[in-house]
Design an enzyme around this catalytic site. Structure first.
Site, PDB file in Angstrom:
ATOM      1  N   GLN A   1       0.828  -1.205   0.000  1.00 15.09           N
ATOM      2  CA  GLN A   1       0.000   0.000   0.000  1.00 15.09           C
ATOM      3  C   GLN A   1       0.866   1.260   0.000  1.00 15.09           C
ATOM      4  OE1 GLN A   1      -1.760   0.773   3.807  1.00 15.09           O
ATOM      5  NE2 GLN A   1      -3.572   1.749   2.935  1.00 15.09           N
ATOM      6  N   GLY A   2       0.796   2.034  -1.065  1.00 14.22           N
ATOM      7  CA  GLY A   2       1.581   3.272  -1.150  1.00 14.22           C
ATOM      8  C   GLY A   2       0.731   4.491  -0.860  1.00 14.22           C
ATOM      9  N   TYR A   3       0.458   4.725   0.419  1.00 15.57           N
ATOM     10  CA  TYR A   3      -0.332   5.897   0.829  1.00 15.57           C
ATOM     11  C   TYR A   3       0.592   6.940   1.484  1.00 15.57           C
ATOM     12  CZ  TYR A   3      -5.212   4.133   0.281  1.00 15.57           C
ATOM     13  OH  TYR A   3      -6.425   3.700  -0.191  1.00 15.57           O
TER      14      TYR A   3
ATOM     15  N   GLU B   1      -9.186  -1.382   5.513  1.00 18.16           N
ATOM     16  CA  GLU B   1      -7.909  -1.557   6.216  1.00 18.16           C
ATOM     17  C   GLU B   1      -8.152  -1.573   7.732  1.00 18.16           C
ATOM     18  OE1 GLU B   1      -4.920   1.465   5.561  1.00 18.16           O
ATOM     19  OE2 GLU B   1      -3.410   0.305   6.655  1.00 18.16           O
TER      20      GLU B   1
END
Ligand SMILES: Cc1cc2nc3c(=O)[nH]c(=O)nc-3n(C[C@H](O)[C@H](O)[C@H](O)COP(=O)(O)OP(=O)(O)OC[C@H]3O[C@@H](n4cnc5c(N)ncnc54)[C@H](O)[C@@H]3O)c2cc1C
Length: 394
Positions: free
Chosen positions: A131-133, A249
């Site tokens: 997850q690239g947040y 999530e």
């Protein structure tokens, strides 16, 4: 009801016949968890077999449609399946961010082609996602993110940095929030893109934690080319998808509060400390603390069931995932404090073989991050105050 009972009997019989005995033992540590993916090494033949058998039946993702590798079960059937797995002590065959986070978002927002490309490999455990947040200056204030995707027509060019990317070094693909419009207000200029971690220009650098383990990385993008067909939803419309995914999530993280497939804490402590003549844990103070904990743990389990039942009836409140995330994190921290107390000085062992390289202490240290990951506890309380309690100015 009769149908459900028939399904229960059939599921029970199938699980009995197909779940290898090793996969009915409680999970000992992180290495027992099957994450799947191109780089994953199975710990045992039984672990591989269990994944393959469950995936074949669509039961790694019981409620997903069959055409995407799911089991096509109703929510009630999926609940029965969970209960039967718990009854027999069957481990979850596959854990993944693809199942818990990206899958639900793609089912809601993905194109037909995106669903067909990505969902079946997730269900079979072939592709692992990260997850690239978060970014160095965008965590709680996620919409402040600055990593950019420049629109070049049939593709995007991505530049910038993400941080705290869990298992980025082990993942095959990333789902990423990127700024596509710098002039727009911060929430409206964000897009949601998917790309392979082997694309030229992607690099990762593990960050080592206090536990000595490294569950996450810094992730860098240097002119990474992403085909346009990997844009999910509308261009600049990624924030809505991001928020939807976050509720999933939080649901996923809240599960750490449940006992799940772990041994009851009281039994675990009794094994280490011993029992008195009445068969009770031979430490009255710890016994009282564990009793309180187990009552709260059971209440949390019932609360979670209630939230899921309400969601099933269409009466769910999305922000309730924040309540569960907040409390699940607190419970897991308490659980590991009590495990440390039960273990005494032995639990502090760090590098011995008999302590499995300090598994108890390292797991305890890992829980310190529970109230940060997936949104901090303060942020969850803000959401509860604003969206559930309707408090002013929160
Ligand atoms: C183990 C772990 C795994 C993670 N995995 C991922 C991942 O895979 N992908 C990913 O993108 N990110 C991941 N994260 C990052 C995580 O989402 C962020 O750490 C989190 O959202 C907090 O952001 P921050 O670290 O920038 O802290 P900050 O936002 O800088 O917060 C610092 C402190 O200020 C408080 N604070 C900030 N704003 C407010 C406010 N408005 N009201 C009250 N208090 C406030 C916070 O609660 C916190 O205590 C992970 C983090 C951890 C610890």
């Amino acid at each position: 009801m009769d149908d459900l009972e028939t399904f229960r009997r059939q599921a029970h019989a199938w699980l009995q016949a197909n779940c290898p005995p090793e996969m009915r033992q409680p999970v000992q540590d992180d290495d027992d968890i099957c994450w799947g993916g191109r780089k994953f090494r199975f710990r045992s033949q039984a672990q591989r077999q269990w994944l393959e058998r469950m995936a074949e039946r669509g039961w790694t993702v019981p409620e997903w449609p069959r055409e995407y590798g799911g089991g096509g079960l109703t929510r009630e059937q999926a609940k029965v399946l969970r209960e039967e797995m718990q009854r027999l002590g069957c481990r979850t065959p596959l854990q993944s961010f693809g199942i818990s986070m990206l899958g639900p978002a793609l089912l809601k927002y993905g194109t037909q082609a995106q669903k067909q490309q990505h969902l079946p490999p997730i269900a079979r455990g072939e592709i692992r996602w990260c997850q690239g947040y978060s970014e160095p200056n965008a965590g709680s204030d996620l919409a402040a993110l600055q990593t950019r995707a420049e629109d070049r027509g049939d593709h995007f060019v991505v530049n910038g940095q993400k941080i705290w990317t869990s298992y980025a070094d082990k993942a095959d693909w990333i789902f990423c929030l990127l700024r596509t419009d710098f002039a727009a207000q911060k929430h409206t200029g964000i897009s949601f893109l998917l790309f392979d971690m082997e694309t030229p220009g992607v690099t990762t650098r593990p960050i080592v934690l206090i536990s000595g383990k490294s569950p996450f990385c810094e992730t860098f993008f240097d002119n990474v080319v992403v085909p346009r067909d990997q844009l999910v939803g509308e261009i600049h419309g990624g924030w809505e998808i991001a928020k939807y995914l976050l509720t999933h999530e939080r649901d996923m993280i809240s599960a750490i509060g449940s006992r799940g497939f772990r041994q009851p804490l009281g039994q675990h402590a009794a094994r280490i400390i011993g029992t008195d003549e009445a068969g009770r844990l031979d430490d009255p103070m710890l016994r009282a603390q564990i009793a309180r904990f187990e009552i709260d743990e059971a209440a949390f389990g019932f609360a979670g069931e209630r939230v899921r039942d309400l969601a099933r009836q269409g009466d769910g409140i999305a922000a309730f995932s924040s309540v569960l995330k907040y409390y699940g994190a607190e419970l897991n921290k308490r659980r590991h404090e009590l495990l440390m107390s039960a273990g005494g000085s032995d639990a502090l062992e760090w590098e011995s073989e008999r302590s499995r390289q300090g598994a108890t202490a390292r797991a305890w240290l890992r829980t310190k991050a529970n109230s940060i990951e997936g949104g901090t506890s303060e942020i969850q309380l803000n959401i509860v105050a604003k969206r559930i309690l309707g408090l002013p100015g929160a």
